[in-house]
Write a protein that holds these residues in place. Structure first.
Motif, short mmCIF file in Angstrom:
data_model
loop_
_atom_site.label_atom_id
_atom_site.label_comp_id
_atom_site.label_asym_id
_atom_site.label_seq_id
_atom_site.Cartn_x
_atom_site.Cartn_y
_atom_site.Cartn_z
N GLN A 149 0.84 -1.21 0.00
CA GLN A 149 0.00 0.00 0.00
C GLN A 149 0.88 1.25 0.00
O GLN A 149 0.59 2.23 -0.69
N PHE A 150 1.92 1.23 0.79
CA PHE A 150 2.84 2.37 0.92
C PHE A 150 3.51 2.68 -0.43
O PHE A 150 3.53 3.83 -0.88
N LYS A 151 3.97 1.64 -1.12
CA LYS A 151 4.75 1.87 -2.35
C LYS A 151 3.91 1.97 -3.61
O LYS A 151 4.18 2.78 -4.49
N TYR A 152 2.92 1.11 -3.71
CA TYR A 152 2.28 0.96 -5.01
C TYR A 152 0.88 1.58 -5.09
O TYR A 152 0.35 1.74 -6.17
N ARG A 153 0.31 1.92 -3.91
CA ARG A 153 -1.01 2.59 -4.01
C ARG A 153 -0.85 3.93 -4.71
O ARG A 153 -1.68 4.22 -5.60
N PRO A 154 0.15 4.78 -4.49
CA PRO A 154 1.07 4.81 -3.35
C PRO A 154 0.45 5.66 -2.24
O PRO A 154 -0.24 6.62 -2.50
N CYS A 155 0.74 5.26 -1.00
CA CYS A 155 0.13 5.90 0.15
C CYS A 155 1.21 6.50 1.03
O CYS A 155 1.76 5.83 1.90
N ARG A 156 1.50 7.75 0.78
CA ARG A 156 2.58 8.44 1.50
C ARG A 156 2.32 8.49 3.01
O ARG A 156 3.25 8.43 3.81
N SER A 157 1.03 8.54 3.41
CA SER A 157 0.73 8.71 4.83
C SER A 157 1.10 7.48 5.66
O SER A 157 1.14 7.55 6.89
N LEU A 158 1.40 6.34 5.02
CA LEU A 158 1.86 5.17 5.78
C LEU A 158 3.34 5.29 6.14
O LEU A 158 3.85 4.51 6.94
N GLY A 159 4.04 6.25 5.55
CA GLY A 159 5.47 6.41 5.81
C GLY A 159 5.77 6.69 7.27
O GLY A 159 6.71 6.13 7.83
N ARG A 160 4.95 7.52 7.87
CA ARG A 160 5.22 7.89 9.27
C ARG A 160 5.04 6.69 10.23
O ARG A 160 5.96 6.34 10.97
N PRO A 161 3.84 6.01 10.20
CA PRO A 161 3.71 4.89 11.14
C PRO A 161 4.66 3.72 10.84
O PRO A 161 5.17 3.08 11.76
N LEU A 162 4.94 3.46 9.55
CA LEU A 162 5.91 2.38 9.25
C LEU A 162 7.30 2.77 9.71
O LEU A 162 8.04 1.95 10.27
N GLY A 163 7.67 4.04 9.50
CA GLY A 163 8.99 4.51 9.94
C GLY A 163 9.11 4.47 11.45
O GLY A 163 10.17 4.12 11.99
N GLU A 164 8.01 4.78 12.16
CA GLU A 164 8.05 4.73 13.63
C GLU A 164 8.19 3.29 14.11
O GLU A 164 8.93 3.01 15.04
N TRP A 165 7.47 2.37 13.46
CA TRP A 165 7.58 0.96 13.86
C TRP A 165 9.01 0.47 13.62
O TRP A 165 9.59 -0.24 14.45
N MET A 166 9.57 0.87 12.51
CA MET A 166 10.95 0.48 12.16
C MET A 166 11.94 1.07 13.19
O MET A 166 12.81 0.38 13.71
N ALA A 167 11.77 2.35 13.48
CA ALA A 167 12.73 3.05 14.33
C ALA A 167 12.68 2.58 15.77
O ALA A 167 13.70 2.56 16.46
N THR A 168 11.49 2.18 16.24
CA THR A 168 11.38 1.80 17.64
C THR A 168 11.63 0.31 17.87
O THR A 168 11.71 -0.13 19.01
N ASN A 169 11.75 -0.46 16.81
CA ASN A 169 11.96 -1.90 16.98
C ASN A 169 13.34 -2.36 16.53
O ASN A 169 13.59 -3.55 16.42
N VAL A 170 14.23 -1.43 16.28
CA VAL A 170 15.54 -1.82 15.77
C VAL A 170 16.53 -2.01 16.91
O VAL A 170 16.49 -1.30 17.90
N ARG A 171 17.37 -3.03 16.73
CA ARG A 171 18.52 -3.16 17.61
C ARG A 171 19.66 -2.42 16.90
O ARG A 171 20.47 -3.01 16.22
N LEU A 172 19.64 -1.09 17.04
CA LEU A 172 20.52 -0.27 16.22
C LEU A 172 21.97 -0.40 16.68
O LEU A 172 22.25 -0.41 17.86
N VAL A 173 22.86 -0.53 15.71
CA VAL A 173 24.28 -0.56 16.04
C VAL A 173 24.67 0.81 16.58
O VAL A 173 24.06 1.82 16.24
N SER A 174 25.67 0.84 17.43
CA SER A 174 26.07 2.10 18.04
C SER A 174 27.01 2.86 17.11
O SER A 174 27.51 2.33 16.12
N ASP A 175 27.26 4.10 17.47
CA ASP A 175 28.24 4.94 16.76
C ASP A 175 27.93 5.09 15.27
O ASP A 175 28.80 4.91 14.41
N ILE A 176 26.70 5.43 14.97
CA ILE A 176 26.34 5.70 13.57
C ILE A 176 26.54 7.18 13.30
O ILE A 176 26.12 8.03 14.09
N ASP A 177 27.16 7.49 12.18
CA ASP A 177 27.40 8.90 11.83
C ASP A 177 26.32 9.45 10.90
O ASP A 177 25.90 10.60 11.07
#
Ligand SMILES: [Zn+2]
Ligand SMILES: [Zn+2]
Length: 240
Positions: free
Chosen positions: A97-125
């Motif tokens: 839906q995000f890419k092919y509908r395309p539905c830009r408004s899904l970018g925020r909730p998908l990005g938030e889910w991605m950002a809050t569920n990552v085991r992010l490596v440290s020291d990213i520039d």
């Protein structure tokens, strides 16, 4: 009546794109809260390089750096690949839906889910989205990877660079191609406008889906050739 209902649903959907139940009080566009909370996070033993899930934890118990067969035969250009969820079920539908509908408004909730569920490596520039060619950008109206990268940058307070890495020639959609064709399709397709920005830096590349890793590998190759110290390929979803 059904015809008008279908038109209204297209403009302002009242039923969930995945299960067709009413979206109710969900604050996510086009998805009920049950389907949105049903994404399957990736857990368990993974190849430490490409993130491919292992069937068993045995290899990693005795050798924490144990790479999968693919990485041993042909090591990727990136140092590590991480994805948050499996590209299946309601997450697959959300990405479509995000890419092919395309539905830009899904970018925020998908990005938030991605950002809050990552085991992010440290020291990213720097965070960098995988770029679209200007032709595809005009068709879709936005770069889905850039919207995800923007949320990552805001959530983790890491600078992002959105126009240094660019697609120097148009490519066919990877989804139409086989594994070998995907590698050929993106070969030499990316460049850096300011290579100096990545010298000695730890860069996180952001995209929506990791399938064979061909696009990420090509981008990582460009970054490493320019002198990036570390490249992590980070995606919302991983196809198996
Ligand atoms: Zn639903
Ligand atoms: Zn691997």
């Amino acid at each position: 009546m059904n015809f008008f209902r279908r038109i209204l649903d297209f403009i302002l959907p009242t039923s969930c794109s995945f299960c067709n139940d009413p979206v109710g009080d969900s604050n996510i566009p086009f998805f009920c809260s049950t389907c949105w909370s049903d994404f399957t996070p990736i857990q368990g033993p993974l190849c430490p390089h490409c993130g491919r899930p292992f069937d068993s934890p045995e290899a990693l118990r005795s050798s924490p750096d144990h790479a999968c067969l693919g990485c041993r035969r042909d090591p990727p250009q990136f140092d590590q690949a991480l994805s948050v969820g499996y590209f299946e079920g309601s997450l697959r539908e959300a990405v479509h839906q995000f890419k092919y509908r395309p539905c830009r408004s899904l970018g925020r909730p998908l990005g938030e889910w991605m950002a809050t569920n990552v085991r992010l490596v440290s020291d990213i520039d720097i965070i960098m989205p995988v770029p679209l060619h200007t032709r595809r950008l005009r068709q879709r109206g936005f770069n889905q990877a850039l919207l995800l990268a923007h949320r990552m940058s805001e959530t983790h307070h890491i600078p992002y660079s959105c126009d240094n890495l660019y697609r120097s020639r148009p490519t066919r959609p990877q989804v139409e191609l086989t594994g070998v064709e995907r590698i050929q399709n993106v070969a030499g397709a990316f460049s850096l406008r300011q290579p100096g920005e990545v010298v000695g830096r730890s860069v996180v590349l952001i995209d929506d889906v990791f399938t064979t890793g061909a696009t990420m590998n090509e981008c990582a190759s460009v970054l490493k050739q320019a002198g990036a110290a570390q490249v992590t390929a980070f995606t919302l979803a991983r196809a198996l």
